[in-house]
Design a protein around this motif. Structure first.
Motif, mmCIF file in Angstrom:
data_model
loop_
_atom_site.group_PDB
_atom_site.id
_atom_site.type_symbol
_atom_site.label_atom_id
_atom_site.label_comp_id
_atom_site.label_asym_id
_atom_site.label_seq_id
_atom_site.Cartn_x
_atom_site.Cartn_y
_atom_site.Cartn_z
ATOM 1 N N GLU A 1 0.831 -1.206 0.000
ATOM 2 C CA GLU A 1 0.000 0.000 0.000
ATOM 3 C C GLU A 1 0.863 1.253 0.000
ATOM 4 O O GLU A 1 1.795 1.393 0.796
ATOM 5 C CB GLU A 1 -0.915 0.005 1.228
ATOM 6 C CG GLU A 1 -1.847 1.199 1.283
ATOM 7 C CD GLU A 1 -2.685 1.224 2.547
ATOM 8 O OE1 GLU A 1 -3.426 2.210 2.748
ATOM 9 O OE2 GLU A 1 -2.594 0.260 3.335
ATOM 10 N N LEU A 2 0.544 2.175 -0.903
ATOM 11 C CA LEU A 2 1.224 3.465 -0.940
ATOM 12 C C LEU A 2 0.700 4.330 0.204
ATOM 13 O O LEU A 2 -0.495 4.608 0.288
ATOM 14 C CB LEU A 2 0.964 4.156 -2.285
ATOM 15 C CG LEU A 2 1.585 5.539 -2.488
ATOM 16 C CD1 LEU A 2 3.108 5.456 -2.461
ATOM 17 C CD2 LEU A 2 1.103 6.141 -3.804
ATOM 18 N N ILE A 3 1.606 4.744 1.102
ATOM 19 C CA ILE A 3 1.184 5.526 2.262
ATOM 20 C C ILE A 3 1.597 6.994 2.138
ATOM 21 O O ILE A 3 1.074 7.852 2.840
ATOM 22 C CB ILE A 3 1.739 4.936 3.581
ATOM 23 C CG1 ILE A 3 3.263 4.797 3.519
ATOM 24 C CG2 ILE A 3 1.086 3.598 3.875
ATOM 25 C CD1 ILE A 3 3.894 4.351 4.824
ATOM 26 N N ASP A 4 2.550 7.282 1.271
ATOM 27 C CA ASP A 4 2.970 8.661 1.016
ATOM 28 C C ASP A 4 2.238 9.131 -0.235
ATOM 29 O O ASP A 4 2.760 9.059 -1.347
ATOM 30 C CB ASP A 4 4.488 8.724 0.834
ATOM 31 C CG ASP A 4 4.992 10.149 0.647
ATOM 32 O OD1 ASP A 4 4.167 11.082 0.752
ATOM 33 O OD2 ASP A 4 6.196 10.328 0.383
ATOM 34 N N CYS A 5 1.011 9.599 -0.059
ATOM 35 C CA CYS A 5 0.126 9.870 -1.202
ATOM 36 C C CYS A 5 0.241 11.311 -1.695
ATOM 37 O O CYS A 5 0.114 12.254 -0.910
ATOM 38 C CB CYS A 5 -1.324 9.566 -0.819
ATOM 39 S SG CYS A 5 -1.602 7.819 -0.463
ATOM 40 N N ASP A 6 0.457 11.450 -2.972
ATOM 41 C CA ASP A 6 0.509 12.743 -3.631
ATOM 42 C C ASP A 6 -0.918 13.299 -3.740
ATOM 43 O O ASP A 6 -1.852 12.553 -4.030
ATOM 44 C CB ASP A 6 1.116 12.573 -5.033
ATOM 45 C CG ASP A 6 1.461 13.888 -5.689
ATOM 46 O OD1 ASP A 6 0.521 14.621 -6.062
ATOM 47 O OD2 ASP A 6 2.652 14.189 -5.841
ATOM 48 N N PRO A 7 -1.122 14.609 -3.514
ATOM 49 C CA PRO A 7 -2.477 15.180 -3.639
ATOM 50 C C PRO A 7 -3.117 14.937 -5.001
ATOM 51 O O PRO A 7 -4.345 14.828 -5.106
ATOM 52 C CB PRO A 7 -2.238 16.682 -3.412
ATOM 53 C CG PRO A 7 -0.994 16.751 -2.582
ATOM 54 C CD PRO A 7 -0.146 15.604 -3.038
#
Length: 399
Positions: free
Chosen positions: A350-356
């Motif tokens: 899971e991607l946890i550092d999400c770009d706006p």
């Protein structure tokens, strides 16, 4: 089938060099180079799964883009069928449409006057709404997009990048399709176009240097920790090997010594550094970290990074760094394409550092999931009808 492990060798000069700490001139750090340095590549199933999870979204996005690029944003179904290979669509278009309902509407029209009507595709009203919401998200995040574009230029050696190359990587960083035409001219204080967009020798040049943009993710993180704790935190990479991954003793020592070297910002002028030095290695890894941090999914295919080898001073064997620094990056071979992944941006798959800008993708995926639910309900209704028909037939036979 790809092997689960593979050995990548990197040959470094066998000598000893003294490095002086930038924070304390009296502190000297002796770093031992290791000749014939070997690192074992290991599959990370969770990060490979993260790439697999986005496969359906990217396929749908390619097909949608194909239709939107057509005159009138409509296309005869049979024309799309002929483009399956280019779109990497390994199923028939009719099957694709049944799997992903909600994306398109099917209607009949004539390709030419006096010809028989054939099936056409156009985007659905629901998808049109999401595309409009996506445009609003891009406008809301325009300052972020401008800062990303400035940072890409600021890290390059001449503060100039090919316009064609930037257009090629627009999806990696979340740039809108028309950013060179409609966004760049709005910010003459930052950008200057040399040549004309679409020409082979067209370039984007940085006009002014913004010190706020010249802070890397790592430097900002160290600043935030320092402000929070009141103790000066030294900028450095977050290094954590995945479960079950071990380094040989010599490699562990090399990594330990390398991590002790002062962090070199990807925005610093390194024209005087030796390309083969450990300091240059530190700076190059910093550039990779920053590029992946700026990307939408915190991962970029290695061939795309390779397009910028000259501009960012990457060596010919630059991809070895992703395996050499396995606690920072993962080099995925999923789908037969080497992809550099930033480990710290993910927890399992899971991607946890999400770009706006990922909000656009989230809305698109919601539409896909809504279509899947509708399809499942339709199939259930069809099965119930079949079951009822069988029961009625059985009752009739009894009578």
């Amino acid at each position: 089938m790809l092997p689960k492990t593979r050995t990548i060798s990197s040959y470094l000069h066998n000598h000893t060099t003294i490095f002086t700490s930038h924070t304390n001139p009296e502190t000297q750090l002796q770093v031992r180079f290791i000749s014939s340095l070997k690192v074992v590549w290991r599959k990370d199933r969770k990060l490979d799964q993260a790439i697999e999870n986005d496969k359906q979204y990217k396929l749908c996005a390619r097909v949608v883009k194909e239709v939107l690029n057509e005159p009138g944003k409509v296309i005869p179904l049979r024309y799309l069928e002929k483009r399956r290979e280019r779109l990497r669509l390994n199923i028939k278009v009719k099957t694709f449409l049944s799997r992903y309902p909600g994306l398109f509407d099917i209607y009949y029209d004539r390709i030419k006057p006096k010809t028989e009507p054939v099936k056409f595709l156009r985007i659905s009203d629901r998808l049109q709404q999401i595309l409009e919401e996506g445009n609003a998200i891009v406008m809301e995040n325009e300052p972020l997009i401008v800062s990303k574009l400035c940072k890409l230029l600021m890290m390059s050696k001449d503060k100039v990048l090919s316009a064609d190359k930037l257009v090629d990587v627009k999806r990696e960083f979340g740039f809108p399709n028309d950013f060179m035409v409609n966004l760049v001219p709005k910010y003459p204080q930052y950008f200057r176009i040399l040549g004309f967009p679409g020409e082979e020798k067209s370039f984007l040049e940085l006009v002014s240097w913004n010190p706020e943009f010249a802070k890397s993710v790592i430097e900002r993180r160290a600043e935030e920790e320092s402000n929070l704790t009141g103790i000066r935190v030294r900028p450095n990479f977050y290094y954590k090997l995945p479960s079950g991954f071990f380094l040989k003793r010599e490699m562990r020592e090399w990594v330990r010594d390398w991590m002790e070297l002062d962090y070199i910002s990807p925005y610093e002028d390194v024209s005087q550094l030796d390309q083969a030095s450990q300091e240059m290695e530190k700076r190059t890894v910093g550039v990779f970290h920053e590029l992946l941090s700026l990307s939408i999914f915190k991962r970029i295919p290695v061939p795309i990074l390779g397009k910028f080898s000259d501009e960012y001073r990457f060596s010919n064997a630059f991809s070895n760094a992703f395996t050499r620094h396995s606690g920072i990056f993962y080099l995925s071979l999923k789908g037969g394409i080497k992809t550099a992944v930033l480990r710290e941006a993910y927890k399992d798959d899971e991607l946890i550092d999400c770009d706006p800008l990922l909000e656009i993708k989230d809305k698109f995926v919601e539409l896909l999931e809504e279509g899947w639910r509708e399809r499942k309900e339709q199939l259930q209704l069809q099965m119930e009808e079949v079951k009822k028909d069988k029961e009625r037939m059985a009752m009739g036979n009894k009578e």
